[in-house]
Design a protein around this motif. Structure first.
Motif, PDB file in Angstrom:
ATOM      1  N   ALA A   8       0.835  -1.204   0.000  1.00 39.73           N
ATOM      2  CA  ALA A   8       0.000   0.000   0.000  1.00 39.73           C
ATOM      3  C   ALA A   8       0.870   1.255   0.000  1.00 39.73           C
ATOM      4  O   ALA A   8       0.552   2.244  -0.686  1.00 39.73           O
ATOM      5  CB  ALA A   8      -0.927  -0.006   1.208  1.00 39.73           C
ATOM      6  N   PHE A   9       1.954   1.230   0.747  1.00 38.46           N
ATOM      7  CA  PHE A   9       2.874   2.380   0.758  1.00 38.46           C
ATOM      8  C   PHE A   9       3.513   2.583  -0.606  1.00 38.46           C
ATOM      9  O   PHE A   9       3.660   3.720  -1.072  1.00 38.46           O
ATOM     10  CB  PHE A   9       3.945   2.172   1.836  1.00 38.46           C
ATOM     11  CG  PHE A   9       4.928   3.294   1.914  1.00 38.46           C
ATOM     12  CD1 PHE A   9       4.557   4.527   2.436  1.00 38.46           C
ATOM     13  CD2 PHE A   9       6.226   3.131   1.438  1.00 38.46           C
ATOM     14  CE1 PHE A   9       5.463   5.570   2.488  1.00 38.46           C
ATOM     15  CE2 PHE A   9       7.137   4.165   1.488  1.00 38.46           C
ATOM     16  CZ  PHE A   9       6.759   5.394   2.020  1.00 38.46           C
ATOM     17  N   ASN A  10       3.894   1.513  -1.273  1.00 38.89           N
ATOM     18  CA  ASN A  10       4.492   1.613  -2.606  1.00 38.89           C
ATOM     19  C   ASN A  10       3.499   2.170  -3.613  1.00 38.89           C
ATOM     20  O   ASN A  10       3.859   2.959  -4.489  1.00 38.89           O
ATOM     21  CB  ASN A  10       5.012   0.254  -3.074  1.00 38.89           C
ATOM     22  CG  ASN A  10       6.321  -0.101  -2.413  1.00 38.89           C
ATOM     23  OD1 ASN A  10       7.046   0.775  -1.957  1.00 38.89           O
ATOM     24  ND2 ASN A  10       6.607  -1.401  -2.350  1.00 38.89           N
ATOM     25  N   LEU A  13       3.106   5.920  -2.795  1.00 38.08           N
ATOM     26  CA  LEU A  13       4.317   6.629  -3.185  1.00 38.08           C
ATOM     27  C   LEU A  13       4.444   6.720  -4.706  1.00 38.08           C
ATOM     28  O   LEU A  13       4.826   7.762  -5.251  1.00 38.08           O
ATOM     29  CB  LEU A  13       5.544   5.950  -2.587  1.00 38.08           C
ATOM     30  CG  LEU A  13       6.878   6.661  -2.779  1.00 38.08           C
ATOM     31  CD1 LEU A  13       6.855   7.995  -2.039  1.00 38.08           C
ATOM     32  CD2 LEU A  13       8.009   5.794  -2.299  1.00 38.08           C
ATOM     33  N   GLY A  14       4.096   5.652  -5.394  1.00 36.83           N
ATOM     34  CA  GLY A  14       4.122   5.673  -6.857  1.00 36.83           C
ATOM     35  C   GLY A  14       3.128   6.666  -7.429  1.00 36.83           C
ATOM     36  O   GLY A  14       3.408   7.367  -8.403  1.00 36.83           O
ATOM     37  N   PHE A  15       1.941   6.748  -6.829  1.00 39.39           N
ATOM     38  CA  PHE A  15       0.941   7.718  -7.286  1.00 39.39           C
ATOM     39  C   PHE A  15       1.449   9.142  -7.108  1.00 39.39           C
ATOM     40  O   PHE A  15       1.321   9.976  -8.006  1.00 39.39           O
ATOM     41  CB  PHE A  15      -0.363   7.534  -6.513  1.00 39.39           C
ATOM     42  CG  PHE A  15      -1.371   8.613  -6.762  1.00 39.39           C
ATOM     43  CD1 PHE A  15      -2.084   8.653  -7.947  1.00 39.39           C
ATOM     44  CD2 PHE A  15      -1.581   9.607  -5.819  1.00 39.39           C
ATOM     45  CE1 PHE A  15      -3.004   9.656  -8.184  1.00 39.39           C
ATOM     46  CE2 PHE A  15      -2.494  10.612  -6.046  1.00 39.39           C
ATOM     47  CZ  PHE A  15      -3.215  10.634  -7.231  1.00 39.39           C
ATOM     48  N   VAL A  16       2.033   9.416  -5.940  1.00 39.96           N
ATOM     49  CA  VAL A  16       2.531  10.770  -5.673  1.00 39.96           C
ATOM     50  C   VAL A  16       3.660  11.123  -6.626  1.00 39.96           C
ATOM     51  O   VAL A  16       3.688  12.220  -7.195  1.00 39.96           O
ATOM     52  CB  VAL A  16       2.978  10.899  -4.200  1.00 39.96           C
ATOM     53  CG1 VAL A  16       3.761  12.167  -3.971  1.00 39.96           C
ATOM     54  CG2 VAL A  16       1.765  10.850  -3.284  1.00 39.96           C
ATOM     55  N   LEU A  17       4.582  10.229  -6.840  1.00 44.38           N
ATOM     56  CA  LEU A  17       5.732  10.535  -7.690  1.00 44.38           C
ATOM     57  C   LEU A  17       5.356  10.607  -9.167  1.00 44.38           C
ATOM     58  O   LEU A  17       5.917  11.400  -9.908  1.00 44.38           O
ATOM     59  CB  LEU A  17       6.838   9.512  -7.477  1.00 44.38           C
ATOM     60  CG  LEU A  17       7.556   9.586  -6.134  1.00 44.38           C
ATOM     61  CD1 LEU A  17       8.589   8.490  -6.027  1.00 44.38           C
ATOM     62  CD2 LEU A  17       8.181  10.936  -5.922  1.00 44.38           C
ATOM     63  N   ARG A  18       4.403   9.780  -9.606  1.00 41.63           N
ATOM     64  CA  ARG A  18       4.050   9.777 -11.022  1.00 41.63           C
ATOM     65  C   ARG A  18       3.099  10.900 -11.399  1.00 41.63           C
ATOM     66  O   ARG A  18       3.186  11.432 -12.492  1.00 41.63           O
ATOM     67  CB  ARG A  18       3.409   8.450 -11.398  1.00 41.63           C
ATOM     68  CG  ARG A  18       4.446   7.438 -11.843  1.00 41.63           C
ATOM     69  CD  ARG A  18       3.806   6.191 -12.350  1.00 41.63           C
ATOM     70  NE  ARG A  18       3.784   5.269 -11.202  1.00 41.63           N
ATOM     71  CZ  ARG A  18       2.824   4.426 -10.936  1.00 41.63           C
ATOM     72  NH1 ARG A  18       1.799   4.329 -11.721  1.00 41.63           N
ATOM     73  NH2 ARG A  18       2.891   3.653  -9.884  1.00 41.63           N
ATOM     74  N   THR A  19       2.203  11.264 -10.543  1.00 44.82           N
ATOM     75  CA  THR A  19       1.176  12.230 -10.946  1.00 44.82           C
ATOM     76  C   THR A  19       1.357  13.590 -10.289  1.00 44.82           C
ATOM     77  O   THR A  19       1.458  14.597 -10.986  1.00 44.82           O
ATOM     78  CB  THR A  19      -0.224  11.684 -10.636  1.00 44.82           C
ATOM     79  OG1 THR A  19      -0.340  11.441  -9.248  1.00 44.82           O
ATOM     80  CG2 THR A  19      -0.494  10.424 -11.413  1.00 44.82           C
TER      81      THR A  19
END
Length: 95
Positions: A8-10, A13-19
């Motif tokens: 869930a953390f990944n 974190l992926g959503f924040v960094l990508r979008t």
């Protein structure tokens, strides 16, 4: 249980960094580009238009209706709206 939390953390974190971060950097750069081009566009506009002279040649019977309908303020609003529309349409992702 620990694997689910890491997963869930990944994802978060992926959503924040990508979008979020990418959009922030993109729009921050677009803001500075637009802010830099506004003075350039303003310098290209004609400066010798004598609008006050044009209004002073109107007779008193026309001035009554010009003041009643607030034409001078309307002209200022129209020019600023047209300039804003022109600037917004030059932004690649919006216009």
């Amino acid at each position: 249980m620990f694997g689910i939390l890491v997963s869930a953390f990944n994802v978060a974190l992926g959503f924040v960094l990508r979008t979020v971060v990418v959009k922030f950097i993109l729009f921050f750069g677009l803001y500075f580009v637009v802010q830099a081009f506004v003075p350039v566009l303003a310098s290209l506009l004609p400066k010798s238009v004598d609008i006050a002279g044009l209004f002073s040649s109107l007779p008193d019977s026309v001035w009554f209706f010009v003041n009643m309908f607030m034409v001078t303020e309307g002209i200022k609003l129209m020019f600023s709206a047209l300039l804003t529309r022109f600037i917004i349409r030059r932004i690649p992702l919006i216009g």
